[in-house]
Design a protein around this motif. Structure first.
Motif, PDB file in Angstrom:
ATOM      1  N   ALA A   5       0.828  -0.935  -0.136  1.00  0.00           N
ATOM      2  CA  ALA A   5       0.161  -0.005   0.169  1.00  0.00           C
ATOM      3  C   ALA A   5       1.071   1.417   0.042  1.00  0.00           C
ATOM      4  O   ALA A   5       1.864   1.415   1.071  1.00  0.00           O
ATOM      5  CB  ALA A   5      -1.169   0.455   1.439  1.00  0.00           C
ATOM      6  N   ASP A   6       0.753   2.362  -0.997  1.00  0.00           N
ATOM      7  CA  ASP A   6       1.679   3.469  -0.974  1.00  0.00           C
ATOM      8  C   ASP A   6       0.695   4.356   0.562  1.00  0.00           C
ATOM      9  O   ASP A   6       1.456   5.738   0.394  1.00  0.00           O
ATOM     10  CB  ASP A   6       1.317   4.267  -2.334  1.00  0.00           C
ATOM     11  N   ARG A   7      -0.155   4.228   0.985  1.00  0.00           N
ATOM     12  CA  ARG A   7      -0.885   5.026   1.952  1.00  0.00           C
ATOM     13  C   ARG A   7      -1.224   4.313   3.342  1.00  0.00           C
ATOM     14  O   ARG A   7      -1.670   2.710   2.981  1.00  0.00           O
ATOM     15  CB  ARG A   7      -1.802   6.086   1.211  1.00  0.00           C
ATOM     16  N   PRO A   8      -1.371   4.964   3.977  1.00  0.00           N
ATOM     17  CA  PRO A   8      -2.270   4.145   5.352  1.00  0.00           C
ATOM     18  C   PRO A   8      -3.371   2.945   5.008  1.00  0.00           C
ATOM     19  O   PRO A   8      -4.225   3.687   3.910  1.00  0.00           O
ATOM     20  CB  PRO A   8      -3.002   4.880   6.347  1.00  0.00           C
ATOM     21  N   ALA A   9      -3.402   1.999   5.054  1.00  0.00           N
ATOM     22  CA  ALA A   9      -4.849   0.923   4.579  1.00  0.00           C
ATOM     23  C   ALA A   9      -5.545   0.641   6.327  1.00  0.00           C
ATOM     24  O   ALA A   9      -5.084   0.608   6.844  1.00  0.00           O
ATOM     25  CB  ALA A   9      -3.843  -0.675   4.002  1.00  0.00           C
ATOM     26  N   SER A  10      -6.819   0.578   5.337  1.00  0.00           N
ATOM     27  CA  SER A  10      -7.788   0.326   6.664  1.00  0.00           C
ATOM     28  C   SER A  10      -7.973  -1.036   6.057  1.00  0.00           C
ATOM     29  O   SER A  10      -7.194  -2.382   5.651  1.00  0.00           O
ATOM     30  CB  SER A  10      -9.513   0.581   6.757  1.00  0.00           C
ATOM     31  N   ALA A  11      -8.431  -2.305   7.591  1.00  0.00           N
ATOM     32  CA  ALA A  11      -8.524  -3.333   7.241  1.00  0.00           C
ATOM     33  C   ALA A  11      -9.740  -4.275   6.301  1.00  0.00           C
ATOM     34  O   ALA A  11      -9.243  -4.475   6.215  1.00  0.00           O
ATOM     35  CB  ALA A  11      -9.510  -4.031   8.807  1.00  0.00           C
ATOM     36  N   TYR A  12     -10.363  -3.180   6.308  1.00  0.00           N
ATOM     37  CA  TYR A  12     -11.557  -3.086   4.496  1.00  0.00           C
ATOM     38  C   TYR A  12     -10.650  -3.187   3.602  1.00  0.00           C
ATOM     39  O   TYR A  12     -10.618  -4.009   2.594  1.00  0.00           O
ATOM     40  CB  TYR A  12     -12.197  -2.079   4.109  1.00  0.00           C
ATOM     41  N   SER A  64     -11.539 -10.442  10.638  1.00  0.00           N
ATOM     42  CA  SER A  64     -10.038 -11.376  11.175  1.00  0.00           C
ATOM     43  C   SER A  64      -9.293 -10.191  10.335  1.00  0.00           C
ATOM     44  O   SER A  64      -8.022 -10.920  11.671  1.00  0.00           O
ATOM     45  CB  SER A  64      -9.851 -12.537   9.522  1.00  0.00           C
ATOM     46  N   VAL A  65      -8.895  -9.656   9.478  1.00  0.00           N
ATOM     47  CA  VAL A  65      -7.559  -9.243   9.241  1.00  0.00           C
ATOM     48  C   VAL A  65      -7.478  -7.767  10.773  1.00  0.00           C
ATOM     49  O   VAL A  65      -6.369  -7.517  10.746  1.00  0.00           O
ATOM     50  CB  VAL A  65      -7.979  -7.827   8.042  1.00  0.00           C
ATOM     51  N   TYR A  66      -8.135  -7.054  11.520  1.00  0.00           N
ATOM     52  CA  TYR A  66      -8.273  -6.261  12.206  1.00  0.00           C
ATOM     53  C   TYR A  66      -7.498  -7.363  13.259  1.00  0.00           C
ATOM     54  O   TYR A  66      -6.192  -6.830  14.241  1.00  0.00           O
ATOM     55  CB  TYR A  66     -10.091  -6.106  12.521  1.00  0.00           C
ATOM     56  N   ARG A  67      -7.987  -8.676  13.774  1.00  0.00           N
ATOM     57  CA  ARG A  67      -6.998  -9.314  14.496  1.00  0.00           C
ATOM     58  C   ARG A  67      -5.114  -9.455  13.923  1.00  0.00           C
ATOM     59  O   ARG A  67      -4.474  -9.183  14.914  1.00  0.00           O
ATOM     60  CB  ARG A  67      -7.767 -11.005  15.335  1.00  0.00           C
ATOM     61  N   ILE A  68      -5.566  -9.627  12.920  1.00  0.00           N
ATOM     62  CA  ILE A  68      -3.741  -9.610  12.504  1.00  0.00           C
ATOM     63  C   ILE A  68      -3.386  -8.438  12.949  1.00  0.00           C
ATOM     64  O   ILE A  68      -1.754  -8.118  13.417  1.00  0.00           O
ATOM     65  CB  ILE A  68      -3.916 -10.061  10.799  1.00  0.00           C
ATOM     66  N   LEU A  69      -4.404  -7.312  11.914  1.00  0.00           N
ATOM     67  CA  LEU A  69      -3.391  -6.060  13.120  1.00  0.00           C
ATOM     68  C   LEU A  69      -3.145  -5.746  13.747  1.00  0.00           C
ATOM     69  O   LEU A  69      -1.805  -5.406  13.749  1.00  0.00           O
ATOM     70  CB  LEU A  69      -4.143  -4.926  12.005  1.00  0.00           C
ATOM     71  N   ASP A  70      -3.597  -6.184  14.796  1.00  0.00           N
ATOM     72  CA  ASP A  70      -3.402  -5.988  16.369  1.00  0.00           C
ATOM     73  C   ASP A  70      -2.166  -6.422  16.936  1.00  0.00           C
ATOM     74  O   ASP A  70      -1.943  -6.377  17.387  1.00  0.00           O
ATOM     75  CB  ASP A  70      -4.822  -6.345  16.912  1.00  0.00           C
ATOM     76  N   VAL A  71      -2.423  -7.577  16.153  1.00  0.00           N
ATOM     77  CA  VAL A  71      -0.707  -8.571  16.254  1.00  0.00           C
ATOM     78  C   VAL A  71      -0.226  -7.953  15.558  1.00  0.00           C
ATOM     79  O   VAL A  71       1.462  -8.051  16.266  1.00  0.00           O
ATOM     80  CB  VAL A  71      -0.915 -10.034  15.657  1.00  0.00           C
ATOM     81  N   PHE A  72       0.588  -7.594  14.136  1.00  0.00           N
ATOM     82  CA  PHE A  72       1.431  -7.036  13.658  1.00  0.00           C
ATOM     83  C   PHE A  72       1.220  -5.686  14.920  1.00  0.00           C
ATOM     84  O   PHE A  72       3.000  -4.951  15.165  1.00  0.00           O
ATOM     85  CB  PHE A  72       1.074  -6.508  12.588  1.00  0.00           C
ATOM     86  N   VAL A  73       1.066  -4.311  15.310  1.00  0.00           N
ATOM     87  CA  VAL A  73       0.927  -3.465  16.332  1.00  0.00           C
ATOM     88  C   VAL A  73       2.010  -4.164  16.962  1.00  0.00           C
ATOM     89  O   VAL A  73       2.542  -3.212  17.709  1.00  0.00           O
ATOM     90  CB  VAL A  73       0.033  -2.981  16.393  1.00  0.00           C
ATOM     91  N   SER A  74       1.316  -4.807  18.254  1.00  0.00           N
ATOM     92  CA  SER A  74       1.977  -5.678  18.959  1.00  0.00           C
ATOM     93  C   SER A  74       2.932  -5.706  19.143  1.00  0.00           C
ATOM     94  O   SER A  74       3.483  -5.793  19.854  1.00  0.00           O
ATOM     95  CB  SER A  74       0.772  -6.176  19.768  1.00  0.00           C
TER      96      SER A  74
END
Length: 158
Positions: A44-51, A69-79
């Motif tokens: 992504a060339d700019r911030p991407a949402s889970a959608y 499901s993407v939100y859960r993965i993103l939460d783990v990525f951030v943590s």
């Protein structure tokens, strides 16, 4: 005090490899779905949402991926320091140096939506110290500066 060390900014395959190594060192599994979400986020060339990411991965795999499901993965990525959340955009960007832990200052362009991040430990350190003086603990400073990036400002000058 500026950043106390140099860190390598990764791109492309180097970024994916560094992210996978950091993730696995943190005790997490690099599953095919996590790899696909990470690949979509890093493309992504700019911030991407889970959608946005769910749609991109759904198109590339030919099977529906749910945003929750993407939100859960993103939460783990951030943590685990693989991604950063741009609060004002409710969107995510990859951390191009997943081996380093820093508080990022985001520069958000109101014209094109791109986000750059700056590591400035002196500024985030001052924010942490002020918050600690006020009795806050377990801090995660979020500093976002909104304005116009150099590319968009140059376009305005034409």
């Amino acid at each position: 005090m500026a950043t106390a060390h140099d860190h390598h900014i990764h791109e492309g395959e180097s970024l994916a490899s560094a992210a996978q190594r950091a993730f696995e060192r943190a005790g997490e599994q690099w599953t095919p779905m996590r790899a696909q979400i990470y690949a979509a986020l890093s493309a992504a060339d700019r911030p991407a949402s889970a959608y946005d990411l769910a749609e991109a991965v759904s198109k590339s795999t030919g099977r529906r991926v749910a945003a929750n499901s993407v939100y859960r993965i993103l939460d783990v990525f951030v943590s685990k320091n693989l991604a950063r959340r741009v609060e004002s955009a409710n969107a995510y960007i990859v951390n191009a140096h997943p081996d380093c832990q820093h508080d990022c200052i985001f520069l958000v362009c109101d014209a094109c939506g791109r986000v750059n991040h700056v590591d400035d430990d002196s500024l985030s350190g001052a924010v942490r110290r002020s918050a600690e003086k006020a009795g806050f603990s377990q801090l995660r400073p979020v500093i976002e500066v909104r304005g116009c990036c150099a590319d968009c400002a140059d376009g305005d000058m034409a």
